[in-house]
Design a protein around this motif. Structure first.
Motif, PDB file in Angstrom:
ATOM      1  N   MET A 139     -32.481  89.990  71.579  1.00 49.01           N
ATOM      2  CA  MET A 139     -31.023  90.027  71.795  1.00 49.01           C
ATOM      3  C   MET A 139     -30.303  90.137  70.438  1.00 49.01           C
ATOM      4  O   MET A 139     -30.684  89.449  69.501  1.00 49.01           O
ATOM      5  N   PRO A 140     -29.276  91.009  70.337  1.00 45.08           N
ATOM      6  CA  PRO A 140     -28.584  91.126  69.044  1.00 45.08           C
ATOM      7  C   PRO A 140     -27.816  89.843  68.700  1.00 45.08           C
ATOM      8  O   PRO A 140     -27.503  89.045  69.581  1.00 45.08           O
ATOM      9  N   VAL A 141     -27.565  89.673  67.402  1.00 48.37           N
ATOM     10  CA  VAL A 141     -26.691  88.568  66.999  1.00 48.37           C
ATOM     11  C   VAL A 141     -25.286  89.168  66.877  1.00 48.37           C
ATOM     12  O   VAL A 141     -25.075  90.123  66.133  1.00 48.37           O
ATOM     13  N   TYR A 142     -24.375  88.641  67.674  1.00 42.69           N
ATOM     14  CA  TYR A 142     -23.041  89.237  67.755  1.00 42.69           C
ATOM     15  C   TYR A 142     -22.152  88.814  66.579  1.00 42.69           C
ATOM     16  O   TYR A 142     -22.380  87.755  65.978  1.00 42.69           O
ATOM     17  N   LYS A 143     -21.175  89.663  66.258  1.00 38.60           N
ATOM     18  CA  LYS A 143     -20.350  89.422  65.063  1.00 38.60           C
ATOM     19  C   LYS A 143     -18.897  89.112  65.369  1.00 38.60           C
ATOM     20  O   LYS A 143     -18.144  88.731  64.486  1.00 38.60           O
TER      21      LYS A 143
END
Ligand code: B16
Ligand code: MG
Length: 218
Positions: A1-5
């Protein structure tokens, strides 16, 4: 899962219980007009603009209203709504909302507001949280309302973050659809049956650990 910004928040029903005030203001107008209106119909108004909301309320009326009459009625409802939000303070933040915003701010996550409400800047000011937002979308400049993704895409663009790296947080079905169509991760706040298209649904923001995980990758 991406790390959101970035986190892009809806206002009414997520950060403050102003959805209740919208309902009470429309109810007052509908009662005056003798038009049936209840909480179920109100669910359809969440996240959509003022004039579209009025059109839904007038569906139950046998009368045809002119454009001028509709503008007058929408303005009347807005007057009732403004009287209600004038009195709101920091105490009116929904449980957990202030803490979540402050934690994200401390973590250096970009924060934007994507509310369809033209009254949003006043509500943020009265809640005492306007300074926490890196960008607030001007609802008056949005051409297509939720469920169109425009408002969320405008927020991401002005934060300078790719849509795929943004998390949208919403209490309405129209808002969740807008977030998904923008290509973002959708967090629903409220009833899982209404928000079935969200990626995750939390009843409220009291325990927001699931949201924080999206920003730290654990
Ligand atoms: P106003 P949100 C939306 O705000 C409300 O959910 C919706 O019920 C309302 O009609 C709309 O704002 C317009 O509000 O009349 O104040 O311009 O949920 O997108 O924060
Ligand atoms: Mg809302």
């Amino acid at each position: 899962m991406p790390v959101y910004k970035a986190a892009i928040f809806d206002l009414d029903g997520v950060i403050a219980d102003t959805a209740r005030f919208h309902y009470l203001a429309w109810k007052k107008l509908a009662d005056e007009l003798g038009i049936y209106f209840d909480e179920k119909i109100n669910e359809r108004l969440k996240g959509i603009g003022r004039m579209e909301s009025l059109e839904i309320i007038l569906e139950k009326s046998p009368r045809i209203f002119s454009k001028e009459e509709k503008e007058f009625l929408a303005e009347k409802k807005n007057g009732y709504y403004k009287e209600m939000i004038e009195k709101i303070t920091h105490q009116d933040l929904l449980p957990g909302a202030g803490e979540l915003l402050c934690t994200l701010k401390d973590w250096g996550i970009k924060i934007a507001l994507a509310s369809a409400s033209k009254n949003a800047p006043l509500v943020l000011k009265n809640l005492g949280i306007a300074g926490l937002f890196d960008y607030v979308v001007d609802a008056a400049r949005i051409k297509k309302g939720k469920p169109d993704p425009e408002i969320f895409l405008v927020a991401a663009e002005n934060l300078g973050i790719n849509a795929s790296e943004c998390v949208g947080i919403e209490d309405s079905a129209a808002g969740i659809e807008a977030i998904k169509r923008a290509g973002m991760f959708a967090v629903g706040i409220g009833n899982p049956e209404v928000l079935k298209n969200a990626d995750i649904v939390l009843r409220d923001l009291k325990d927001f650990r699931e949201i924080l995980k999206l920003f730290c990758g654990s």
